[in-house]
Design a protein around this motif. Structure first.
Motif, PDB file in Angstrom:
ATOM      1  N   PHE A  71      25.955  42.700  36.193  1.00 54.82           N
ATOM      2  CA  PHE A  71      26.892  41.980  35.539  1.00 54.82           C
ATOM      3  C   PHE A  71      26.153  41.328  34.195  1.00 54.82           C
ATOM      4  O   PHE A  71      24.977  41.558  33.993  1.00 54.82           O
ATOM      5  N   GLY A  72      27.149  41.000  33.190  1.00 55.06           N
ATOM      6  CA  GLY A  72      26.699  40.474  31.949  1.00 55.06           C
ATOM      7  C   GLY A  72      26.521  41.454  30.956  1.00 55.06           C
ATOM      8  O   GLY A  72      25.904  41.210  29.816  1.00 55.06           O
ATOM      9  N   GLU A  73      27.244  42.549  31.419  1.00 54.09           N
ATOM     10  CA  GLU A  73      27.343  43.945  30.358  1.00 54.09           C
ATOM     11  C   GLU A  73      28.259  43.671  29.357  1.00 54.09           C
ATOM     12  O   GLU A  73      28.440  44.244  28.202  1.00 54.09           O
ATOM     13  N   MET A  74      29.203  42.738  29.546  1.00 57.24           N
ATOM     14  CA  MET A  74      30.720  42.846  28.636  1.00 57.24           C
ATOM     15  C   MET A  74      30.333  42.462  27.370  1.00 57.24           C
ATOM     16  O   MET A  74      30.727  42.913  26.340  1.00 57.24           O
ATOM     17  N   SER A  75      29.418  41.418  27.314  1.00 55.49           N
ATOM     18  CA  SER A  75      28.870  40.755  25.813  1.00 55.49           C
ATOM     19  C   SER A  75      28.124  41.863  25.083  1.00 55.49           C
ATOM     20  O   SER A  75      28.174  41.900  23.887  1.00 55.49           O
ATOM     21  N   LEU A  76      27.342  42.467  25.934  1.00 59.30           N
ATOM     22  CA  LEU A  76      26.480  43.744  25.176  1.00 59.30           C
ATOM     23  C   LEU A  76      27.468  44.670  24.762  1.00 59.30           C
ATOM     24  O   LEU A  76      27.280  45.361  23.497  1.00 59.30           O
ATOM     25  N   ARG A 113      29.977  35.299  26.309  1.00 58.34           N
ATOM     26  CA  ARG A 113      29.871  35.472  27.811  1.00 58.34           C
ATOM     27  C   ARG A 113      31.431  35.120  28.110  1.00 58.34           C
ATOM     28  O   ARG A 113      31.981  34.183  27.727  1.00 58.34           O
ATOM     29  N   SER A 114      31.858  35.923  29.111  1.00 56.90           N
ATOM     30  CA  SER A 114      33.368  36.070  29.186  1.00 56.90           C
ATOM     31  C   SER A 114      33.566  34.965  30.270  1.00 56.90           C
ATOM     32  O   SER A 114      34.811  34.564  30.703  1.00 56.90           O
ATOM     33  N   ALA A 115      32.612  34.709  31.173  1.00 55.12           N
ATOM     34  CA  ALA A 115      32.902  34.009  32.515  1.00 55.12           C
ATOM     35  C   ALA A 115      31.290  33.337  32.702  1.00 55.12           C
ATOM     36  O   ALA A 115      30.182  33.642  32.147  1.00 55.12           O
TER      37      ALA A 115
HETATM   38  P1  CMP Z   1      29.636  38.834  30.385  1.00 52.63           P
HETATM   39  O1  CMP Z   1      30.819  38.657  29.614  1.00 52.63           O
HETATM   40  O2  CMP Z   1      28.552  39.418  29.397  1.00 52.63           O
HETATM   41  O3  CMP Z   1      29.179  37.707  31.033  1.00 52.63           O
HETATM   42  C1  CMP Z   1      30.188  37.420  32.190  1.00 52.63           C
HETATM   43  C2  CMP Z   1      29.923  38.598  33.102  1.00 52.63           C
HETATM   44  O4  CMP Z   1      30.877  38.422  34.400  1.00 52.63           O
HETATM   45  C3  CMP Z   1      30.671  39.890  32.351  1.00 52.63           C
HETATM   46  O5  CMP Z   1      29.720  40.100  31.236  1.00 52.63           O
HETATM   47  C4  CMP Z   1      31.034  40.775  33.601  1.00 52.63           C
HETATM   48  O6  CMP Z   1      29.530  41.250  33.934  1.00 52.63           O
HETATM   49  C5  CMP Z   1      31.255  39.795  34.618  1.00 52.63           C
HETATM   50  N1  CMP Z   1      32.653  39.801  34.667  1.00 52.63           N
HETATM   51  C6  CMP Z   1      33.711  38.950  33.963  1.00 52.63           C
HETATM   52  N2  CMP Z   1      34.871  39.291  34.529  1.00 52.63           N
HETATM   53  C7  CMP Z   1      34.742  39.960  35.410  1.00 52.63           C
HETATM   54  C8  CMP Z   1      35.571  40.513  36.574  1.00 52.63           C
HETATM   55  N3  CMP Z   1      37.055  40.378  36.395  1.00 52.63           N
HETATM   56  N4  CMP Z   1      35.169  41.389  37.485  1.00 52.63           N
HETATM   57  C9  CMP Z   1      33.752  41.573  37.691  1.00 52.63           C
HETATM   58  N5  CMP Z   1      32.725  41.156  36.782  1.00 52.63           N
HETATM   59  C10 CMP Z   1      33.435  40.391  35.815  1.00 52.63           C
END
Ligand code: CMP
Length: 220
Positions: free
Chosen positions: A81-86, A92-94
């Motif tokens: 996890f944590g890949e979306m910001s990359l 960070r989305s969450a």
């Molecule tokens: P990132 O936005 O970098 O940090 C928060 C992470 O939570 C995001 O990357 C994803 O890896 C994970 N994440 C956010 N939303 C979801 C979701 N709906 N389902 C699974 N993983 C999520």
């Protein structure tokens, strides 16, 4: 399991050659967490993605007004996890919080971005991970429309049982309510009704599924 093996098994790095996996494993570092540790919060600037080595991490979104949380995903050993910001260069989305003593492996974005730039075919793995996340969210969205609180509670309990008839709930009642998307009182009521019907037994966090079939029917 070694970091390299766990990395190679993820969808995200599923197409990466062994040499890259080795480099990424060498660039990362282990981070021990205790229950309740927050790895990052929604809106934080991001620099790393994470692989769960052991334990369990909740991904949650907090309501800014009353700070209630909805847990959108649970990350277990082998999950990344944590890949979306990359991927979108955003914050960070969450938030990510350890639900139990856990170890995560932090991999800095830079070498990952360099690898994707030099071999864009590796992005197939990324699309797989994102498609899987979208499927899960589609189902959750459909559940929130088509199932009532009792049905969603039954479904979550079945998911959290991971196929076992006896299991320990890895989250608090509050967190379970956040996953179901209902108040704690309404989720407790649903659980009490399952106990009354003789479908489950429950003491604190220990659950026994006595009538899995009935729960499965209720979760449809
Ligand atoms: P990132 O936005 O970098 O940090 C928060 C992470 O939570 C995001 O990357 C994803 O890896 C994970 N994440 C956010 N939303 C979801 C979701 N709906 N389902 C699974 N993983 C999520």
């Amino acid at each position: 399991m070694a970091h390299e093996e766990l990395l190679a098994r993820t969808d995200f790095f599923g197409d990466a050659p062994a040499a890259l996996i080795r480099d990424l494993a060498a660039s990362g570092s282990e981070l021990p967490l205790i229950r309740g540790d927050v790895l990052f919060r929604e809106g934080d600037v991001a620099e790393s993605l994470y692989l769960v080595i052991s334990g369990r991490v909740a991904i949650a979104i907090a309501n800014p007004i009353d700070h209630r949380e909805t847990v959108v995903a649970l990350m277990d050993a082998g999950d990344l996890f944590g890949e979306m910001s990359l991927l979108d260069d955003g914050p960070r989305s969450a938030l990510a919080r350890a639900l139990e003593p856990s170890t995560v492996f932090a991999i800095p974005f830079d070498p990952v971005v360099r690898a994707f730039r030099s071999d864009p075919a590796l992005l197939w793995g990324v699309t797989r991970l994102l498609a899987t996340r979208l499927r899960v969210m589609d189902e959750a969205l459909a559940d929130s429309v088509f199932l009532d609180v009792t049905g969603r509670t039954a479904k979550r309990l079945l998911e959290l049982s991971d196929g076992h008839d006896e299991f320990q709930l890895p989250i608090t009642q509050e967190e379970l309510a956040g996953m179901v998307g209902a108040s704690r009182e309404r989720v407790n009521k649903a659980i009490a009704s399952f106990i009354r019907l003789g479908w489950i037994d429950q003491h604190d966090r220990r659950y026994v599924l006595l009538k899995r079939d009935a729960l499965e029917l209720r979760a449809r």
